[in-house]
Design a protein around this motif. Structure first.
Motif, mmCIF file in Angstrom:
data_model
loop_
_atom_site.group_PDB
_atom_site.id
_atom_site.type_symbol
_atom_site.label_atom_id
_atom_site.label_comp_id
_atom_site.label_asym_id
_atom_site.label_seq_id
_atom_site.Cartn_x
_atom_site.Cartn_y
_atom_site.Cartn_z
ATOM 1 N N PHE A 90 24.488 0.221 0.431
ATOM 2 C CA PHE A 90 23.066 0.634 0.696
ATOM 3 C C PHE A 90 22.379 -0.412 1.168
ATOM 4 N N ASP A 91 22.033 -0.744 2.336
ATOM 5 C CA ASP A 91 21.521 -1.653 3.062
ATOM 6 C C ASP A 91 20.024 -1.630 3.524
ATOM 7 N N HIS A 92 19.505 -0.550 2.804
ATOM 8 C CA HIS A 92 17.891 -0.225 3.166
ATOM 9 C C HIS A 92 17.003 -0.983 2.315
ATOM 10 N N PRO A 93 15.984 -1.398 2.710
ATOM 11 C CA PRO A 93 14.904 -2.067 1.746
ATOM 12 C C PRO A 93 14.364 -0.974 1.243
ATOM 13 N N ILE A 94 14.041 -1.099 -0.183
ATOM 14 C CA ILE A 94 13.398 -0.116 -0.949
ATOM 15 C C ILE A 94 12.006 -0.279 -1.411
ATOM 16 N N GLN A 95 11.072 0.466 -1.218
ATOM 17 C CA GLN A 95 9.781 0.430 -1.628
ATOM 18 C C GLN A 95 9.448 1.240 -2.785
ATOM 19 N N VAL A 96 8.976 0.552 -3.725
ATOM 20 C CA VAL A 96 8.604 1.585 -4.862
ATOM 21 C C VAL A 96 7.089 1.897 -4.879
ATOM 22 N N VAL A 97 7.034 2.984 -5.099
ATOM 23 C CA VAL A 97 5.714 3.679 -5.096
ATOM 24 C C VAL A 97 5.371 4.374 -6.226
ATOM 25 N N ARG A 98 4.505 4.116 -7.109
ATOM 26 C CA ARG A 98 4.196 4.778 -8.274
ATOM 27 C C ARG A 98 5.520 5.242 -8.951
ATOM 28 N N ASP A 99 6.133 4.381 -9.310
ATOM 29 C CA ASP A 99 7.611 4.445 -10.114
ATOM 30 C C ASP A 99 8.929 5.249 -9.569
ATOM 31 N N ARG A 100 8.494 5.379 -8.193
ATOM 32 C CA ARG A 100 9.491 6.286 -7.402
ATOM 33 C C ARG A 100 9.987 5.391 -6.436
ATOM 34 N N GLU A 101 11.423 5.345 -6.182
ATOM 35 C CA GLU A 101 12.022 4.527 -4.860
ATOM 36 C C GLU A 101 11.948 5.071 -3.488
ATOM 37 N N TYR A 102 11.739 4.563 -2.423
ATOM 38 C CA TYR A 102 11.716 5.173 -1.285
ATOM 39 C C TYR A 102 12.205 4.219 -0.278
ATOM 40 N N VAL A 103 12.752 4.778 0.773
ATOM 41 C CA VAL A 103 13.149 4.103 2.043
ATOM 42 C C VAL A 103 12.121 4.575 3.099
ATOM 43 N N LEU A 104 11.151 3.781 3.395
ATOM 44 C CA LEU A 104 10.224 3.884 4.706
ATOM 45 C C LEU A 104 10.844 4.278 5.886
ATOM 46 N N GLY A 105 10.364 5.486 6.399
ATOM 47 C CA GLY A 105 10.859 5.882 7.765
ATOM 48 C C GLY A 105 9.672 5.401 8.773
ATOM 49 N N GLU A 106 9.828 6.304 9.701
ATOM 50 C CA GLU A 106 8.702 6.121 10.827
ATOM 51 C C GLU A 106 7.203 5.842 10.265
ATOM 52 N N LYS A 107 6.564 5.061 10.956
ATOM 53 C CA LYS A 107 4.972 5.013 10.777
ATOM 54 C C LYS A 107 4.469 6.261 11.656
ATOM 55 N N LEU A 108 3.702 7.113 10.781
ATOM 56 C CA LEU A 108 3.033 8.253 11.455
ATOM 57 C C LEU A 108 1.943 7.866 12.394
ATOM 58 N N ASN A 109 1.663 8.299 13.507
ATOM 59 C CA ASN A 109 0.575 7.932 14.415
ATOM 60 C C ASN A 109 -0.758 8.587 13.878
ATOM 61 N N ARG A 110 -1.382 8.099 12.822
ATOM 62 C CA ARG A 110 -2.582 8.814 12.215
ATOM 63 C C ARG A 110 -3.608 7.746 12.143
ATOM 64 N N ILE A 111 -4.729 7.694 12.969
ATOM 65 C CA ILE A 111 -5.536 6.893 12.780
ATOM 66 C C ILE A 111 -6.837 7.807 12.006
ATOM 67 N N GLU A 112 -7.519 6.994 11.031
ATOM 68 C CA GLU A 112 -8.402 7.492 10.292
ATOM 69 C C GLU A 112 -9.433 6.466 9.758
ATOM 70 N N SER A 113 -10.647 6.735 9.500
ATOM 71 C CA SER A 113 -11.636 5.818 9.289
ATOM 72 C C SER A 113 -11.527 4.829 8.012
#
Length: 162
Positions: free
Chosen positions: A59-82
């Motif tokens: 398992f060679d993917h970097p893991i990002q912990v978000v609120r005690d849950r582990e994720y592999v980040l995929g695509e950045k969504l094209n969403r621009i907000e203020s």
């Protein structure tokens, strides 16, 4: 290699059991059912789980912990907000007897916001949920700053009559 969370053995216990079972010509099993003699695989690649030696998937993917849950980040969504939040499609990291894995069928939306004091993260089923949870997280963190700024605005608008 990351140790499997399902393993009940310490590193030392695993090493002793591995050496003993290697002498007894025991096998380790891959996810697909194929097997290999322990003599032909390093101790760091196997775990003894559920009564069998199991070869751990790489398992060679970097893991990002978000609120005690582990994720592999995929695509950045094209969403621009203020609010300047960034959003990502993220796959949950799962653990089974063959190690870590993740799949596109189980994903959430992860929101990210960077400040001078660190990066804040939240997740949700939708962009709206991720945004709301991140907004709450930031409000909890910066409540005093927000309250002070709002009070200063309020007092500046009031005319004090003596």
């Amino acid at each position: 290699m990351i140790r499997n969370k399902l393993s009940k053995q310490s590193d030392a216990e695993r090493r002793v059991a591995y050496d003993r079972d290697r002498l007894m010509q025991k096998k380790a099993f891959f996810r697909d059912g194929m097997s290999i003699f322990l003599d032909n695989i390093a101790v760091d690649r196997v775990e003894f789980i559920g009564g069998l030696w199991r070869v751990q998937d790489r398992f060679d993917h970097p893991i990002q912990v978000v609120r005690d849950r582990e994720y592999v980040l995929g695509e950045k969504l094209n969403r621009i907000e203020s609010n300047r939040f960034e959003y990502y499609r993220a796959m949950r990291v799962c653990n089974n007897c063959y190690g870590l894995s993740c799949g596109p069928e189980i994903y959430d939306i992860v929101a990210k916001y960077e400040t001078d004091n660190g990066t804040y993260w939240a997740y949700g089923d939708t962009i709206e949920q991720a945004r709301a949870f991140l907004g709450i997280r930031l409000y909890d963190k910066y409540m005093d700053v927000i309250h002070t700024a709002e009070c200063q605005k309020k007092f500046a608008k009031q005319k004090i009559n003596f």
